[in-house]
Design a protein around this motif. Sequence first.
Motif, PDB file in Angstrom:
ATOM      1  N   VAL A  16      -3.440 -33.031 -56.784  1.00 18.62           N
ATOM      2  CA  VAL A  16      -2.032 -33.227 -57.127  1.00 18.62           C
ATOM      3  C   VAL A  16      -1.492 -31.906 -57.675  1.00 18.62           C
ATOM      4  O   VAL A  16      -2.104 -31.297 -58.558  1.00 18.62           O
ATOM      5  N   TYR A  17      -0.365 -31.487 -57.135  1.00 19.49           N
ATOM      6  CA  TYR A  17       0.303 -30.253 -57.552  1.00 19.49           C
ATOM      7  C   TYR A  17       1.745 -30.562 -57.913  1.00 19.49           C
ATOM      8  O   TYR A  17       2.340 -31.483 -57.365  1.00 19.49           O
ATOM      9  N   SER A  18       2.317 -29.755 -58.813  1.00 20.44           N
ATOM     10  CA  SER A  18       3.756 -29.862 -59.056  1.00 20.44           C
ATOM     11  C   SER A  18       4.459 -29.260 -57.850  1.00 20.44           C
ATOM     12  O   SER A  18       3.851 -28.525 -57.067  1.00 20.44           O
ATOM     13  N   ASN A  19       5.748 -29.557 -57.700  1.00 18.74           N
ATOM     14  CA  ASN A  19       6.447 -28.988 -56.548  1.00 18.74           C
ATOM     15  C   ASN A  19       6.645 -27.484 -56.704  1.00 18.74           C
ATOM     16  O   ASN A  19       7.130 -26.827 -55.798  1.00 18.74           O
ATOM     17  N   ASN A  20       6.226 -26.907 -57.843  1.00 13.52           N
ATOM     18  CA  ASN A  20       6.215 -25.455 -58.022  1.00 13.52           C
ATOM     19  C   ASN A  20       4.852 -24.861 -57.686  1.00 13.52           C
ATOM     20  O   ASN A  20       4.639 -23.668 -57.876  1.00 13.52           O
ATOM     21  N   GLY A  21       3.912 -25.698 -57.252  1.00  8.86           N
ATOM     22  CA  GLY A  21       2.609 -25.199 -56.838  1.00  8.86           C
ATOM     23  C   GLY A  21       1.560 -25.134 -57.928  1.00  8.86           C
ATOM     24  O   GLY A  21       0.496 -24.568 -57.720  1.00  8.86           O
ATOM     25  N   VAL A  22       1.819 -25.731 -59.092  1.00  9.75           N
ATOM     26  CA  VAL A  22       0.846 -25.729 -60.188  1.00  9.75           C
ATOM     27  C   VAL A  22      -0.101 -26.919 -60.025  1.00  9.75           C
ATOM     28  O   VAL A  22       0.345 -28.062 -59.897  1.00  9.75           O
ATOM     29  N   PHE A  23      -1.416 -26.644 -60.022  1.00 10.34           N
ATOM     30  CA  PHE A  23      -2.408 -27.719 -59.923  1.00 10.34           C
ATOM     31  C   PHE A  23      -2.327 -28.595 -61.158  1.00 10.34           C
ATOM     32  O   PHE A  23      -2.306 -28.102 -62.284  1.00 10.34           O
ATOM     33  N   VAL A  24      -2.263 -29.916 -60.964  1.00  9.60           N
ATOM     34  CA  VAL A  24      -2.158 -30.866 -62.070  1.00  9.60           C
ATOM     35  C   VAL A  24      -3.481 -31.595 -62.281  1.00  9.60           C
ATOM     36  O   VAL A  24      -3.984 -31.690 -63.391  1.00  9.60           O
ATOM     37  N   GLY A  25      -4.066 -32.118 -61.209  1.00  5.60           N
ATOM     38  CA  GLY A  25      -5.314 -32.864 -61.309  1.00  5.60           C
ATOM     39  C   GLY A  25      -5.686 -33.451 -59.962  1.00  5.60           C
ATOM     40  O   GLY A  25      -5.136 -33.063 -58.932  1.00  5.60           O
ATOM     41  N   GLU A  26      -6.610 -34.394 -59.999  1.00  4.61           N
ATOM     42  CA  GLU A  26      -7.086 -35.037 -58.777  1.00  4.61           C
ATOM     43  C   GLU A  26      -6.977 -36.544 -58.956  1.00  4.61           C
ATOM     44  O   GLU A  26      -7.279 -37.071 -60.026  1.00  4.61           O
ATOM     45  N   VAL A  27      -6.568 -37.252 -57.910  1.00  4.34           N
ATOM     46  CA  VAL A  27      -6.396 -38.704 -57.984  1.00  4.34           C
ATOM     47  C   VAL A  27      -7.759 -39.382 -58.111  1.00  4.34           C
ATOM     48  O   VAL A  27      -8.632 -39.211 -57.271  1.00  4.34           O
ATOM     49  N   ASP A  80       8.205 -31.298 -61.099  1.00  4.13           N
ATOM     50  CA  ASP A  80       7.710 -30.281 -62.029  1.00  4.13           C
ATOM     51  C   ASP A  80       7.832 -30.716 -63.487  1.00  4.13           C
ATOM     52  O   ASP A  80       7.511 -29.959 -64.379  1.00  4.13           O
ATOM     53  N   VAL A  81       8.262 -31.960 -63.738  1.00  5.52           N
ATOM     54  CA  VAL A  81       8.376 -32.455 -65.116  1.00  5.52           C
ATOM     55  C   VAL A  81       7.050 -32.320 -65.853  1.00  5.52           C
ATOM     56  O   VAL A  81       7.027 -32.092 -67.057  1.00  5.52           O
ATOM     57  N   ILE A  82       5.948 -32.410 -65.147  1.00  9.06           N
ATOM     58  CA  ILE A  82       4.628 -32.308 -65.766  1.00  9.06           C
ATOM     59  C   ILE A  82       4.432 -30.938 -66.402  1.00  9.06           C
ATOM     60  O   ILE A  82       3.772 -30.803 -67.423  1.00  9.06           O
ATOM     61  N   GLU A  83       5.032 -29.905 -65.829  1.00 10.10           N
ATOM     62  CA  GLU A  83       4.888 -28.558 -66.376  1.00 10.10           C
ATOM     63  C   GLU A  83       5.584 -28.416 -67.721  1.00 10.10           C
ATOM     64  O   GLU A  83       5.225 -27.559 -68.513  1.00 10.10           O
ATOM     65  N   ARG A  84       6.548 -29.247 -67.981  1.00  6.57           N
ATOM     66  CA  ARG A  84       7.290 -29.164 -69.249  1.00  6.57           C
ATOM     67  C   ARG A  84       6.442 -29.568 -70.438  1.00  6.57           C
ATOM     68  O   ARG A  84       6.830 -29.360 -71.572  1.00  6.57           O
TER      69      ARG A  84
END
Length: 98
Positions: A16-27, A80-84
């Motif tokens: 899972v990535y943010s729409n800015n390309g930042v890796f968030v995690g794996e499902v 990209d809310v996750i990046e906040r």
Amino acid sequence: MDGTPEELTTLVGREVYSNNGVFVGEVDDIRLDLDRQSVTGLALGRLNDELFRNRIEPGKGVLIPYRWVRAVGDVILINDVIERLKQPDEEEESSLVA
């Protein structure tokens, strides 16, 4: 995605990535509303340490609302809310330095 079980199980293990390309995690798992027969969330593991350090204990995961999902393909893109999540700490640190 039409919600067939085969398609749902293919989400597990996707990155899972943010729409800015930042890796968030794996499902790791999928949260379902059985009454409405819809996906309501994604349980993520193997989290990005930068995003979740000091917020989530090591080895724990997070549940993100499915409404954050922007696209599903080889990877899953979310808002990209996750990046906040990073911002409060960064603002605290900069105010301490100033």
